[in-house]
Structures are given as structure tokens and as C-alpha cells.
Scaffold this motif. Structure first.
Motif, PDB file in Angstrom:
ATOM      1  N   TYR A  23     -13.199 -11.390  -8.642  1.00 17.85           N
ATOM      2  CA  TYR A  23     -13.179 -10.569  -9.859  1.00 17.85           C
ATOM      3  C   TYR A  23     -11.748 -10.282 -10.316  1.00 17.85           C
ATOM      4  CZ  TYR A  23     -14.379  -6.712 -13.042  1.00 17.85           C
ATOM      5  OH  TYR A  23     -14.533  -5.898 -14.139  1.00 17.85           O
ATOM      6  N   TYR A  24     -10.873  -9.946  -9.352  1.00 16.23           N
ATOM      7  CA  TYR A  24      -9.497  -9.589  -9.692  1.00 16.23           C
ATOM      8  C   TYR A  24      -8.491 -10.723  -9.426  1.00 16.23           C
ATOM      9  CZ  TYR A  24     -10.763  -4.665 -10.357  1.00 16.23           C
ATOM     10  OH  TYR A  24     -11.301  -3.490 -10.823  1.00 16.23           O
ATOM     11  N   HIS A  25      -8.985 -11.915  -8.999  1.00 17.84           N
ATOM     12  CA  HIS A  25      -8.118 -13.070  -8.702  1.00 17.84           C
ATOM     13  C   HIS A  25      -7.012 -12.667  -7.703  1.00 17.84           C
ATOM     14  CE1 HIS A  25     -10.148 -14.868 -12.113  1.00 17.84           C
ATOM     15  NE2 HIS A  25      -9.735 -13.875 -12.885  1.00 17.84           N
ATOM     16  N   LEU A  26      -7.429 -12.136  -6.547  1.00 18.04           N
ATOM     17  CA  LEU A  26      -6.474 -11.584  -5.579  1.00 18.04           C
ATOM     18  C   LEU A  26      -5.845 -12.669  -4.719  1.00 18.04           C
ATOM     19  CD1 LEU A  26      -8.585  -8.524  -4.316  1.00 18.04           C
ATOM     20  CD2 LEU A  26      -6.801  -8.503  -6.068  1.00 18.04           C
ATOM     21  N   SER A  27      -4.532 -12.566  -4.509  1.00 25.45           N
ATOM     22  CA  SER A  27      -3.837 -13.414  -3.527  1.00 25.45           C
ATOM     23  C   SER A  27      -4.097 -12.852  -2.134  1.00 25.45           C
ATOM     24  CB  SER A  27      -2.328 -13.380  -3.802  1.00 25.45           C
ATOM     25  OG  SER A  27      -1.825 -12.061  -3.594  1.00 25.45           O
ATOM     26  N   ASP A  28      -3.645 -13.563  -1.073  1.00 28.15           N
ATOM     27  CA  ASP A  28      -3.801 -13.067   0.304  1.00 28.15           C
ATOM     28  C   ASP A  28      -3.147 -11.697   0.469  1.00 28.15           C
ATOM     29  OD1 ASP A  28      -5.256 -15.209   1.123  1.00 28.15           O
ATOM     30  OD2 ASP A  28      -3.627 -16.206   2.206  1.00 28.15           O
ATOM     31  N   VAL A  29      -1.951 -11.549  -0.096  1.00 29.58           N
ATOM     32  CA  VAL A  29      -1.219 -10.284   0.039  1.00 29.58           C
ATOM     33  C   VAL A  29      -1.956  -9.162  -0.696  1.00 29.58           C
ATOM     34  CG1 VAL A  29       0.935  -9.062  -0.538  1.00 29.58           C
ATOM     35  CG2 VAL A  29       1.030 -11.393   0.361  1.00 29.58           C
ATOM     36  N   MET A  30      -2.427  -9.441  -1.918  1.00 27.55           N
ATOM     37  CA  MET A  30      -3.157  -8.429  -2.690  1.00 27.55           C
ATOM     38  C   MET A  30      -4.506  -8.104  -2.048  1.00 27.55           C
ATOM     39  SD  MET A  30      -1.550  -6.987  -5.038  1.00 27.55           S
ATOM     40  CE  MET A  30      -2.899  -6.154  -5.881  1.00 27.55           C
ATOM     41  N   MET A  31      -5.127  -9.104  -1.431  1.00 27.34           N
ATOM     42  CA  MET A  31      -6.395  -8.873  -0.730  1.00 27.34           C
ATOM     43  C   MET A  31      -6.171  -7.902   0.429  1.00 27.34           C
ATOM     44  SD  MET A  31      -8.934 -11.804   0.676  1.00 27.34           S
ATOM     45  CE  MET A  31     -10.371 -11.446   1.676  1.00 27.34           C
ATOM     46  N   GLY A  32      -5.080  -8.106   1.141  1.00 24.78           N
ATOM     47  CA  GLY A  32      -4.709  -7.193   2.227  1.00 24.78           C
ATOM     48  C   GLY A  32      -4.463  -5.786   1.721  1.00 24.78           C
ATOM     49  N   TRP A  33      -3.802  -5.674   0.564  1.00 19.96           N
ATOM     50  CA  TRP A  33      -3.501  -4.363  -0.025  1.00 19.96           C
ATOM     51  C   TRP A  33      -4.776  -3.646  -0.463  1.00 19.96           C
ATOM     52  CZ3 TRP A  33      -1.164  -0.120  -0.473  1.00 19.96           C
ATOM     53  CH2 TRP A  33      -1.172   0.662  -1.630  1.00 19.96           C
ATOM     54  N   VAL A  34      -5.675  -4.355  -1.147  1.00 17.99           N
ATOM     55  CA  VAL A  34      -6.927  -3.745  -1.614  1.00 17.99           C
ATOM     56  C   VAL A  34      -7.771  -3.282  -0.423  1.00 17.99           C
ATOM     57  CG1 VAL A  34      -9.137  -4.226  -2.764  1.00 17.99           C
ATOM     58  CG2 VAL A  34      -6.992  -4.947  -3.822  1.00 17.99           C
ATOM     59  N   ALA A  35      -7.794  -4.087   0.643  1.00 15.46           N
ATOM     60  CA  ALA A  35      -8.575  -3.726   1.832  1.00 15.46           C
ATOM     61  C   ALA A  35      -7.981  -2.539   2.573  1.00 15.46           C
ATOM     62  CB  ALA A  35      -8.677  -4.927   2.770  1.00 15.46           C
ATOM     63  N   SER A  36      -6.670  -2.399   2.517  1.00 20.04           N
ATOM     64  CA  SER A  36      -6.013  -1.401   3.367  1.00 20.04           C
ATOM     65  C   SER A  36      -5.421  -0.215   2.619  1.00 20.04           C
ATOM     66  CB  SER A  36      -4.910  -2.079   4.182  1.00 20.04           C
ATOM     67  OG  SER A  36      -3.943  -2.672   3.329  1.00 20.04           O
ATOM     68  N   CYS A  37      -5.500  -0.185   1.276  1.00 24.33           N
ATOM     69  CA  CYS A  37      -4.851   0.905   0.529  1.00 24.33           C
ATOM     70  C   CYS A  37      -5.417   2.275   0.899  1.00 24.33           C
ATOM     71  CB  CYS A  37      -4.956   0.673  -0.984  1.00 24.33           C
ATOM     72  SG  CYS A  37      -6.661   0.654  -1.624  1.00 24.33           S
ATOM     73  N   ALA A  38      -6.717   2.335   1.238  1.00 23.74           N
ATOM     74  CA  ALA A  38      -7.321   3.616   1.634  1.00 23.74           C
ATOM     75  C   ALA A  38      -6.600   4.213   2.838  1.00 23.74           C
ATOM     76  CB  ALA A  38      -8.802   3.423   1.959  1.00 23.74           C
ATOM     77  N   LEU A  39      -6.006   3.344   3.642  1.00 25.17           N
ATOM     78  CA  LEU A  39      -5.372   3.810   4.874  1.00 25.17           C
ATOM     79  C   LEU A  39      -4.120   4.639   4.609  1.00 25.17           C
ATOM     80  CD1 LEU A  39      -5.886   0.529   6.893  1.00 25.17           C
ATOM     81  CD2 LEU A  39      -7.293   2.580   6.891  1.00 25.17           C
ATOM     82  N   LEU A  40      -3.500   4.463   3.435  1.00 26.87           N
ATOM     83  CA  LEU A  40      -2.388   5.354   3.064  1.00 26.87           C
ATOM     84  C   LEU A  40      -2.897   6.786   2.949  1.00 26.87           C
ATOM     85  CD1 LEU A  40      -0.410   3.329   0.371  1.00 26.87           C
ATOM     86  CD2 LEU A  40       0.162   3.656   2.777  1.00 26.87           C
ATOM     87  N   GLY A  41      -4.086   6.931   2.354  1.00 25.54           N
ATOM     88  CA  GLY A  41      -4.716   8.242   2.272  1.00 25.54           C
ATOM     89  C   GLY A  41      -5.074   8.778   3.646  1.00 25.54           C
ATOM     90  N   CYS A  42      -5.562   7.885   4.527  1.00 23.71           N
ATOM     91  CA  CYS A  42      -5.885   8.287   5.907  1.00 23.71           C
ATOM     92  C   CYS A  42      -4.663   8.875   6.601  1.00 23.71           C
ATOM     93  CB  CYS A  42      -6.364   7.084   6.715  1.00 23.71           C
ATOM     94  SG  CYS A  42      -7.909   6.372   6.154  1.00 23.71           S
ATOM     95  N   ILE A  43      -3.519   8.235   6.409  1.00 23.04           N
ATOM     96  CA  ILE A  43      -2.267   8.689   7.028  1.00 23.04           C
ATOM     97  C   ILE A  43      -1.910  10.090   6.526  1.00 23.04           C
ATOM     98  CG2 ILE A  43       0.231   8.255   7.097  1.00 23.04           C
ATOM     99  CD1 ILE A  43      -0.528   5.194   7.076  1.00 23.04           C
ATOM    100  N   VAL A  44      -2.012  10.287   5.198  1.00 26.41           N
ATOM    101  CA  VAL A  44      -1.704  11.600   4.608  1.00 26.41           C
ATOM    102  C   VAL A  44      -2.704  12.652   5.093  1.00 26.41           C
ATOM    103  CG1 VAL A  44      -1.571  12.909   2.445  1.00 26.41           C
ATOM    104  CG2 VAL A  44      -0.605  10.599   2.572  1.00 26.41           C
ATOM    105  N   GLY A  45      -3.996  12.313   5.075  1.00 22.14           N
ATOM    106  CA  GLY A  45      -5.034  13.246   5.520  1.00 22.14           C
ATOM    107  C   GLY A  45      -4.843  13.668   6.965  1.00 22.14           C
ATOM    108  N   ALA A  46      -4.541  12.693   7.830  1.00 19.78           N
ATOM    109  CA  ALA A  46      -4.330  12.985   9.251  1.00 19.78           C
ATOM    110  C   ALA A  46      -3.088  13.842   9.451  1.00 19.78           C
ATOM    111  CB  ALA A  46      -4.203  11.682  10.039  1.00 19.78           C
TER     112      ALA A  46
END
Length: 452
Positions: free
Chosen positions: A41-64
Motif C-alpha cells: 500500500y505504501y511501497h515500503l523499502s526494507d528500511v521503511m518496513m523496519g521503521w513502520v514495524a518498530s515505530c511503536a517501540l519509541l512510544g514503549c521506551i517513553v512509556g516505560a
């Protein structure tokens, strides 16, 4: 009251807190079913795919990072409610996001909810639980996580099967994220039915309320003893700060907590959890079959978490950890070998299921058990925040680098890197992890102090 006749209050409180784990698992693993469709849908590269999959984890770090201090001020229960509210906002936002930027922002908001729940739910359970069954009860939090993962695997598979591939690419993945609203609202309603942590109440001089809850859990005689023990550990009235982590009696516990949190993740668990359908597709498994094998993975996860719950207070933390990491090491090596020899059979499925089984009975639940037990009452919230912060930092690095590693060094070498880390983890657990089964939190605290 005997150690085997604990009140229904402790089990009810544990189950409700573990719904935080269910949301953690649900919200973390929803990406596994959606990422393939989002890539197109978003024509993601490998790097962007990694970012989309893991961006929530930035919030996890802040929440923790901030949930420990916040829960010290306003209470464990109120901050758990905040995490549930963040899950609701994230589920709605990611479902209707008009573009990738909005999607990422709402995933980070959901990540903050995950970070809070991952730190506070096991801490709340540890502060409520009697010593004899504490390991089992904290492990129920991990059962919540793997149940959430399994439920979202079924939900993802169901949504993916409603219409054709074109619909999944345009709309289906949005439904996957939006489905999280339902368990989030249930969590908020359930939290209204449980009490505050007695150790938090005692730390705020609300001793009569703390005694009332401890009495319901342990009976009058043991409750009075435990409250006296808690107050003894809180005698030093100077407020706890991050600089106190450098104190000798905390330094060793802190080092063990941080390293265990990191190692539990960099042995590759989230690479498999986030990308399981993509891993199965990479060896020629069709999309439908990949989803079904991912569901099987979720079922194994639940079954072997029940093994940990059954044996953690009998065998002890250390024995289960060593047994599990040994199996994980063997399965990671075999997974690398399958990719290296490019076999198309069921050996990859067996190796990955074996790895999940070993993780689910050891590092999965017992990382949370150990880091919820080893810190003193006064420092627990802040110290667990620090350890959980590093846990999510490690998850972020694994999720971000996994697609890049696969694309650069290949699948075989990637899994062999995880194998080497697993060997180091075995040595670390063997040499440094203390056995804490059957001891009260205050007894564990005293052992650290006596050791210095």
C-alpha cells in the motif's frame, strides 16, 4: 491462612492486571498481519518496513521511562488506566490514519500504552502477591501477553479472509488495528474493580488501607507482619531519585535487571513475532498457510507459558531460565541451517515452534518475574522503569535491524547471530541470576543489602 488458600482478591487483581499484558501482546503483534499489506500500500523499502514495524517501540521506551515515577506519585492503578486510554486512542487513530505520518504518530501513542503496561502490570502483581505463589502470578502477566498475541493472530487471519488481497491492501489492515478498541475498553472497566497496591499505599502512609488489602490476601496475622516488614523497608524517608541507583546495594541488582531485559529481546523473539508470516512466505509458503502457521506459533506460545506458570515456584527461576535458553540456542542454530541449505520442508516450522516453546517457558515470563522481584520497595518503580526502558530499546533495535540484516547478510547468518547471543545469555544467567523463589520482596531486598 495457609499459603495455598489465598483469597480470590489476589487472583482477580492478577487477572485484571494481566489484561494489560493482553493489550501489550495484541497491540505489539497486530503489525505481523498488517505489515505485508502495508508494504504494498505504501511501497515500503526494507528500511521503511523496519521503521513502520518498530515505530511503536519509541512510544514503549517513553512509556516505560516515565511510568515508574508517575505511578509513585499517583498510584499504580491510575497509571494502568492511562495505558488503557492510550490503547483506545491508538487503535482508532491507526485505523483511520489518512497517511503514513499520522499512522506512525498513533502507533507511537499506542506504544506508550504498551511501555506503561509492560512495566506496571508485573510490578503491581509483584506488590500484591504472597511470596509462595508470586512467580506463578507474575507469569500470568506473560500469559496475558501471549494470549493477546494469539487472539490478534486469529483476528488478523479472519480479517484477511473477509475479502480478496486487493481489499486487504487498501482496507483490511486498518480493520486489524481498529479491532484493538474492544479489549482496551474492557481493560478500563475491569481496572475499576481492583484495589491499589498495598506497598504503594504504605509508602504514602495509608497504612490502614494497605493492611485491609493485605488482610484480604494473607489473613490478619500474616498481613500485620508483612505491613511491618514493608514499613521497615521504607524507613529511610528521603525521596528516591535516579542518582540512588549508583548505591552499592542497588548497583548489582540494576546491572542484572538491565542485562536480563536486553538479552531477553536480542535473542530474536520479536523478529519472529513481528515477521512470522513474512518468514514463512520467504520459504515458499502461501499467504493463507503462513497465517495459519503463525496461529500455530501463537498456540505453542500459550501452552508453554502455562508450563512456566506451573513450575516457576517449584523448580525456581534459574533452572527454568537455563533450560529454556539451552533449547532456544539449539532451535536458532537449526533455523539458520534451514535457510543456509534452502530446505522447503517442515524443519523451519519445527525449529521456530521449538524456539517459541523454549522462550515461552523461560525468558518470556521469567524476565518480568525477576525484574519485578529484585529491586527494593522504595526503588522498585524507578528501577523497573530503567530496566524496562532498556528492554524496549533492545526490542526497537531488533525490529529495526531484522529486515536490514536479512537483506544484507542473509537469513542464515541473521539467525546464527542470534544463536551466538543466546550462548552468551546462558552464561550470564548461570553466573549472575539469583534464585528468588519463596522469598518475600523484603527478604530479597535484605539479601542484596547483606551482600554489600
Amino acid at each position: 491462612m495457609s499459603s495455598t488458600s489465598h483469597s480470590t482478591l489476589i487472583y482477580k487483581s492478577t487477572l485484571v492486571a494481566s489484561v494489560g499484558g493482553l493489550l501489550f501482546g495484541y497491540d505489539t503483534a497486530v503489525i505481523s498481519g498488517a505489515i505485508g499489506f502495508m508494504k504494498i500500500y505504501y511501497h515500503l523499502s526494507d528500511v521503511m518496513m523496519g521503521w513502520v514495524a518498530s515505530c511503536a517501540l519509541l512510544g514503549c521506551i517513553v512509556g516505560a521511562m516515565y511510568s515508574g515515577k508517575l505511578s509513585d506519585h499517583v498510584g499504580r492503578k491510575k497509571v494502568l488506566m492511562l495505558s488503557a486510554l492510550l490503547f483506545v486512542i491508538s487503535s482508532i487513530g491507526t485505523a483511520v490514519a489518512p497517511n503514513l505520518l499520522f499512522f506512525v504518530v498513533f502507533r507511537i501513542i499506542g506504544g506508550m500504552g504498551i511501555g506503561i503496561a509492560s512495566m506496571l502490570s508485573p510490578m503491581y502483581i509483584s506488590e500484591m502477591a504472597p511470596a509462595a505463589i508470586r512467580g506463578r502470578l507474575i507469569s500470568i502477566f506473560q500469559l496475558g501477553i501471549v494470549t493477546g498475541i494469539l487472539v490478534i493472530y486469529f483476528v488478523n487471519a479472519y480479517i484477511a479472509g473477509i475479502h480478496n488481497e486487493t481489499w486487504n491492501i487498501s482496507t483490511g489492515w486498518r480493520w486489524m488495528f481498529g479491532s484493538g478498541v474492544i479489549p482496551s475498553i474492557i481493560f478500563i472497566l475491569l481496572l475499576l474493580t481492583i484495589p491499589e497496591s498495598p506497598r504503594w499505599l504504605a509508602s504514602h502512609q495509608r497504612n490502614s488501607e494497605a493492611l485491609d488489602i493485605l488482610t484480604q490476601i494473607n489473613g490478619a496475622e500474616l498481613a500485620q507482619q508483612e505491613l511491618e516488614s514493608i514499613n521497615e523497608s521504607l524507613k529511610d524517608e528521603t525521596p528516591f531519585s535516579f542518582s540512588d541507583i549508583k548505591a552499592p546495594q542497588l548497583k548489582r541488582a540494576m546491572g542484572i535487571g538491565i542485562l536480563l531485559a536486553i538479552l531477553s529481546q536480542i535473542t530474536g523473539i520479536n523478529a519472529i513475532m513481528y515477521y512470522a508470516p513474512e518468514i514463512f512466505k520467504s520459504i515458499g509458503v502461501g499467504s493463507d498457510s503462513a497465517f495459519m502457521q503463525t496461529i500455530l506459533l501463537g498456540i505453542i506460545n500459550v501452552i508453554f507459558t502455562l508450563v512456566a506458570i506451573q513450575y516457576v515456584d517449584h523448580w525456581g527461576r534459574k533452572k527454568l531460565l537455563l533450560l529454556g535458553i539451552s533449547g532456544m540456542t539449539i532451535c536458532l542454530f537449526i533455523t539458520g541451517l534451514v535457510f543456509y541449505t534452502q530446505q522447503q520442508g517442515y524443519l523451519l516450522l519445527i525449529a521456530i515452534l521449538g524456539y517459541i516453546a523454549c522462550f515461552a517457558m523461560s525468558l518470556g515470563p521469567l524476565t518480568f518475574v525477576v525484574i519485578a522481584e529484585i529491586f527494593p520497595t522504595k526503588a522498585r518503580a524507578t528501577a523497573m522503569s530503567v530496566a524496562t526502558f532498556f528492554l524496549w530499546l533492545a526490542v526497537f533495535l531488533v525490529s529495526q535491524t531484522f529486515p536490514v540484516l536479512i537483506g544484507s547478510v542473509g537469513s542464515a547468518c541473521t539467525f546464527w547471530i542470534y544463536t551466538i547471543i543466546a550462548v552468551f545469555t546462558f552464561i550470564f544467567i548461570w553466573k549472575t541470576i539469583p534464585e528468588t523463589k519463596g522469598k518475600t520482596l523484603e527478604e530479597i531486598e535484605k539479601e542484596w543489602t547483606d551482600r554489600e
